[in-house]
Scaffold this motif. Structure first.
Motif, mmCIF file in Angstrom:
data_model
loop_
_atom_site.group_PDB
_atom_site.id
_atom_site.type_symbol
_atom_site.label_atom_id
_atom_site.label_comp_id
_atom_site.label_asym_id
_atom_site.label_seq_id
_atom_site.Cartn_x
_atom_site.Cartn_y
_atom_site.Cartn_z
ATOM 1 N N HIS A 207 0.846 -1.208 0.000
ATOM 2 C CA HIS A 207 0.000 0.000 0.000
ATOM 3 C C HIS A 207 0.874 1.248 0.000
ATOM 4 N N GLU A 208 1.708 1.371 -1.039
ATOM 5 C CA GLU A 208 2.637 2.498 -1.119
ATOM 6 C C GLU A 208 2.045 3.648 -1.942
ATOM 7 N N TYR A 209 2.290 4.863 -1.467
ATOM 8 C CA TYR A 209 1.817 6.064 -2.158
ATOM 9 C C TYR A 209 2.969 6.720 -2.926
ATOM 10 N N PRO A 210 2.705 7.270 -4.110
ATOM 11 C CA PRO A 210 3.742 8.030 -4.814
ATOM 12 C C PRO A 210 4.198 9.220 -3.976
ATOM 13 N N ILE A 211 5.485 9.495 -4.002
ATOM 14 C CA ILE A 211 6.025 10.648 -3.280
ATOM 15 C C ILE A 211 5.957 11.856 -4.211
ATOM 16 N N ARG A 212 5.209 12.866 -3.797
ATOM 17 C CA ARG A 212 5.015 14.065 -4.613
ATOM 18 C C ARG A 212 5.896 15.232 -4.174
ATOM 19 N N ARG A 213 6.759 15.033 -3.198
ATOM 20 C CA ARG A 213 7.661 16.094 -2.745
ATOM 21 C C ARG A 213 8.833 16.182 -3.731
ATOM 22 N N ARG A 214 8.962 17.317 -4.384
ATOM 23 C CA ARG A 214 9.911 17.454 -5.482
ATOM 24 C C ARG A 214 11.359 17.238 -5.073
#
Length: 328
Positions: A207-214
Motif C-alpha cells: 500500500h505504497e503512495y507516490p512521493i510528490r515532494r519534489r
C-alpha cells in the motif's frame, strides 16, 4: 566637488543594487532548477532517445556490449543473482566476488552472480569496465547511460538476459551493490517452498503512495504516474522470482507505462500479468534497511541493505566460519 561625490556615490549604490538583483535572480533560478531537478530527470538520456512520462517502456535495442561466460543450456544454475552496479563500484564488486557472489554449490544447487552495468560517460572508465569484464566474465552491459534514473533500463536489461540466455535457471534474484545476501538460507527457503513457476517474493510493499515532494530522490510527478497508490511491488533492494516470471515480465514490459522507479515498474508488470506476490517465509527475511550484525541473526535472513565492501568480507567470514567451520 561635493555634488560630484554624491553623483559618484549614487552610481556606486545603483551598481550594488543591480548586482544584488542579479545575484537574487541567479539564486532564485538555481533554487527553481534544483527544486524541479527530479522532474527533468524523467527525461534522462538513453540509447533510444527520450522517455516521456506518458510513454510505455521501450526496450534497449541492439546487442549486449558485454556478456558473462556461462552456458545455461549445458549446466543450468538453480539461482542467478543479478547485482545492479555502476562504474565507481569496483571495490563493492570485488567484495561480492569474494563472498556471497562467488560461484558455488549449495545443497547440490549451482549459484552464480553477475553485475548489471550501463555505459560509462567517461571513455577511460568504460575501458576499465571492459577490461574488468574480460577478466572476470561476470558483467552484463548494454549501451545506455549509467545513471540512477535509468535503473529501470538496467533492471530490464537483466530480465532480458535471463529471458534470452538463461531461462533454464530455476530462480533469479535482482539486488543492489550494497546488499548482503545469505545465499545458504535463501537456497534452503527456496527448496523448502517447492514452487518453481509463477513465483515472486521479497520485501512486500502492498500500500505504497507516490512521493510528490519534489526534493525527494523518489519524487514522481502526476504526469509520470497519475495513480493515487502503486500496485503491490517488492523493494528493489532485493527480490526473487522464478525464471518463467522473468520471461513474462520481458514480454509484457512494452505495454506498461514507463516509470523511473524500477521496483514500481516491475510491480506494474506483475499487476498486468496478474501475478501475486508471496512471502518466502512466515518470518521477515528480506530487510531493505541496515540491521545490526550478529551471526545468529544473519543465519536467518535472506538479505539486508546498506553494507560497505569491508563489511561484506567481515560479515561473510564470521557467518561461514561459525556456520560451516571454514572461511569460503
Amino acid at each position: 566637488m561635493l555634488k560630484g561625490k554624491k553623483i559618484h556615490q549614487a552610481q556606486m549604490d545603483s551598481r550594488k543594487l543591480r548586482w544584488f538583483f542579479c545575484l537574487l535572480g541567479l539564486s532564485c533560478g538555481s533554487f527553481w532548477f534544483f527544486y524541479n531537478w527530479t522532474e527533468f530527470c524523467v527525461f534522462c538520456e538513453n540509447s533510444q532517445g527520450l522517455l516521456f512520462p506518458t510513454e510505455t517502456f521501450r526496450r534497449i535495442e541492439g546487442n549486449f556490449s558485454q556478456l558473462p561466460d556461462i552456458d545455461c543450456h549445458k549446466n543450468p544454475p538453480f539461482l542467478v543473482l543479478l547485482v545492479a552496479s555502476s562504474q565507481q563500484h569496483l571495490d563493492a564488486r570485488m567484495a561480492i566476488r569474494q563472498t556471497w557472489g562467488k560461484e558455488r554449490t549449495v545443497a547440490g544447487k549451482r549459484l552464480v552472480t553477475f553485475f548489471l552495468l550501463g555505459r560509462a560517460v567517461d571513455p577511460s572508465q568504460q575501458a576499465d569496465i571492459a577490461a574488468e569484464g574480460q577478466k572476470y566474465r561476470d558483467i552484463i552491459q548494454k549501451n545506455f547511460t549509467d545513471t540512477y534514473y535509468n535503473l529501470t533500463l538496467k533492471t530490464m536489461m537483466g530480465i532480458e538476459w535471463v529471458h534470452r540466455f538463461c531461462y533454464q535457471a530455476s530462480f533469479v534474484m535482482k539486488t543492489d551493490i550494497d546488499v548482503f545476501v545469505n545465499v545458504f538460507y535463501l537456497t534452503e527457503l527456496l527448496l523448502r517452498k517447492e514452487k518453481t513457476t509463477g513465483f515472486f517474493t521479497g520485501f512486500l510493499k502492498l500500500h505504497e503512495y507516490p512521493i510528490r515532494r519534489r526534493w525527494s530522490k523518489w519524487y514522481v510527478s502526476r504526469e509520470e504516474y497519475p495513480g493515487k497508490t502503486y500496485p503491490p511491488f517488492c523493494s528493489g533492494t532485493g527480490y526473487v522470482l522464478s525464471s518463467d516470471v522473468a520471461s513474462q515480465i520481458y514480454n509484457v514490459s512494452e505495454s506498461v507505462a514507463f516509470i523511473k522507479l524500477e521496483d514500481v515498474f516491475i510491480g506494474l508488470c506483475l499487476e498486468k500479468l496478474k501475478i501475486r506476490l508471496e512471502e518466502l517465509h512466515s518470518e521477515q527475511t528480506f530487510f531493505p534497511e541496515r540491521i545490526r550484525f550478529s551471526v545468529s541473526r544473519f543465519k536467518k535472513i535472506v538479505m539486508c541493505h546498506e553494507v560497505e565492501p569491508s563489511e561484506q568480507l567481515s560479515f561473510w567470514n564470521h557467518l561461514v566460519t561459525e556456520s560451516h567451520g571454514e572461511v569460503l
